[in-house]
Design an enzyme around this catalytic site. Structure first.
Site, PDB file in Angstrom:
ATOM      1  N   HIS A   1     114.244  -3.296   0.617  1.00  0.00           N
ATOM      2  CA  HIS A   1     113.232  -4.340   0.500  1.00  0.00           C
ATOM      3  C   HIS A   1     113.450  -5.085  -0.812  1.00  0.00           C
ATOM      4  CE1 HIS A   1     110.286  -3.270   3.824  1.00  0.00           C
ATOM      5  NE2 HIS A   1     111.262  -2.375   3.934  1.00  0.00           N
TER       6      HIS A   1
ATOM      7  N   ASN B   1     111.538  -7.354   3.694  1.00  0.00           N
ATOM      8  CA  ASN B   1     112.913  -6.861   3.732  1.00  0.00           C
ATOM      9  C   ASN B   1     113.851  -7.828   3.025  1.00  0.00           C
ATOM     10  OD1 ASN B   1     112.999  -4.565   6.017  1.00  0.00           O
ATOM     11  ND2 ASN B   1     111.553  -6.148   6.633  1.00  0.00           N
TER      12      ASN B   1
ATOM     13  N   HIS C   1     118.268   0.714   4.104  1.00  0.00           N
ATOM     14  CA  HIS C   1     117.205  -0.201   4.527  1.00  0.00           C
ATOM     15  C   HIS C   1     116.471  -0.593   3.244  1.00  0.00           C
ATOM     16  CE1 HIS C   1     113.886  -1.549   7.327  1.00  0.00           C
ATOM     17  NE2 HIS C   1     113.229  -1.448   6.170  1.00  0.00           N
TER      18      HIS C   1
ATOM     19  N   CYS D   1     105.563  -2.261   4.661  1.00  0.00           N
ATOM     20  CA  CYS D   1     105.033  -1.049   5.283  1.00  0.00           C
ATOM     21  C   CYS D   1     103.515  -1.037   5.199  1.00  0.00           C
ATOM     22  CB  CYS D   1     105.596   0.189   4.587  1.00  0.00           C
ATOM     23  SG  CYS D   1     104.913   1.750   5.198  1.00  0.00           S
TER      24      CYS D   1
ATOM     25  N   ARG E   1     110.709  -5.741  14.344  1.00  0.00           N
ATOM     26  CA  ARG E   1     109.864  -4.572  14.072  1.00  0.00           C
ATOM     27  C   ARG E   1     109.269  -4.665  12.668  1.00  0.00           C
ATOM     28  NH1 ARG E   1     109.030  -0.480  10.415  1.00  0.00           N
ATOM     29  NH2 ARG E   1     111.289  -0.343  10.131  1.00  0.00           N
ATOM     30  N   ASP E   2     110.091  -4.436  11.682  1.00  0.00           N
ATOM     31  CA  ASP E   2     109.594  -4.411  10.305  1.00  0.00           C
ATOM     32  C   ASP E   2     109.091  -5.782   9.878  1.00  0.00           C
ATOM     33  OD1 ASP E   2     109.025  -3.635   7.735  1.00  0.00           O
ATOM     34  OD2 ASP E   2     110.980  -2.780   7.330  1.00  0.00           O
TER      35      ASP E   2
END
Length: 303
Positions: free
Chosen positions: A206, A246, A204, A237, A13-14
């Site tokens: 980065h 990430n 979460h 993002c 996803r990310d």
């Protein structure tokens, strides 16, 4: 006895959301490689506007294939009720509902204020629960916002508290633009725990400014056991200028396993999965450990 830490793989996803769209068959190849690492939880896609995030426009098609990996617990990110309804209809009731702690990011990401986003938690949590799933509140820009600057600790705590009151099952604090440092991680996690007793709080992170891996260690040292990471360190993002990748799954596994924690992941298999990701996106990955190789393994073959 080592302390267990549960890593959630968010690369599908990310990690992919800022990349050029990857074919469904290639995503499934990545997922198959990820499944062999020993990971137990995978954030597999997001149900958001395909116009805004074209790389994830195939969310329903991805979910339709997940029966191949019954041993994994899959979840999807949603930004509103419409996306949550799509996810549940597709057969994925475990939802991660992203709520921005600041108005600037919330308006850019979801076209509504932060308070409006928080209020929607009740309907999204009810939808997930009625379908037999869970609702995790992901608090974006929990430490800093690219539009509004530093997010006050009290504001993030209030968002977390309200989300739990409205039905969120757990909280994940997002360092969306990669600005936080270990001391701030400890401060915020402890404040959120105090406001939401008995509720699991994950992070979460980065690695935009190189402090992500240090923040992981700070988090686990105060008992955080839920960590998000992406194979190869991809990500960012689309609604946060300057946000980059990430923390890399392989770097987290290496750090924790060498520091007396247990992740259950095989570092060699994670590096193999990173090689699959690198071929899929067609460019070098940012992960330093991927470039260097594990402590007893050769450097991965370049693309």
């Amino acid at each position: 006895m080592t302390t267990p830490v549960d890593l959630r793989e968010v690369g599908l996803r990310d990690g992919l959301q800022l990349e050029a769209p990857v074919p469904l068959a290639t995503k499934l190849e990545i997922l198959d490689a990820v499944s062999r690492t020993g990971v137990r939880r995978v954030e597999v896609t997001s149900f958001v506007s395909p116009t805004a995030v074209p790389a994830l426009a195939d969310a329903e098609q991805v979910v339709a294939e997940l029966g191949r990996w019954p041993e994994l617990r899959f979840s999807a990110l949603v930004a509103g009720y419409g996306g949550a309804r799509r996810a549940v209809a597709a057969g994925l009731p475990h939802l991660e509902y992203v709520i921005s702690a600041s108005d600037g990011h919330s308006l850019a990401n979801a076209r509504r204020t932060s308070d409006e986003a928080v209020a929607a938690t009740a309907d999204i949590a009810r939808l997930a629960h009625d379908a037999g799933g869970e609702c995790e509140a992901i608090i974006a820009v929990a430490w800093d916002c690219p539009f509004d600057g530093r997010t006050p600790v009290a504001r993030t705590v209030e968002v977390a508290r309200r989300a739990v009151e409205l039905g969120a099952d757990r909280i994940c604090l997002g360092d969306t633009i990669g600005t936080t440092v270990p001391g701030r991680v400890v401060e915020l996690v402890e404040a959120v725990r105090a406001a939401c007793p008995g509720v699991e709080v994950g992070v979460h992170l980065h690695d935009t400014r190189g402090s992500g891996i240090a923040c992981v260690l700070a988090a686990v040292q105060i008992g955080v056991t839920q960590i998000d990471a992406a194979v190869g360190g991809l990500g960012g993002c689309p609604f946060a200028p300057g946000a980059s990748g990430n923390i890399a799954t392989e770097e987290v596994v290496y750090l924790l396993e060498e520091s007396g924690y247990s992740t259950g992941l095989d570092l060699g298999r994670v590096l193999e999965a990173a090689a699959v990701v690198e071929r899929a996106v067609g460019h070098a990955l940012p992960s330093g450990l991927y470039r260097a190789g594990g402590p007893s393994r050769p450097v991965p073959r370049p693309v």
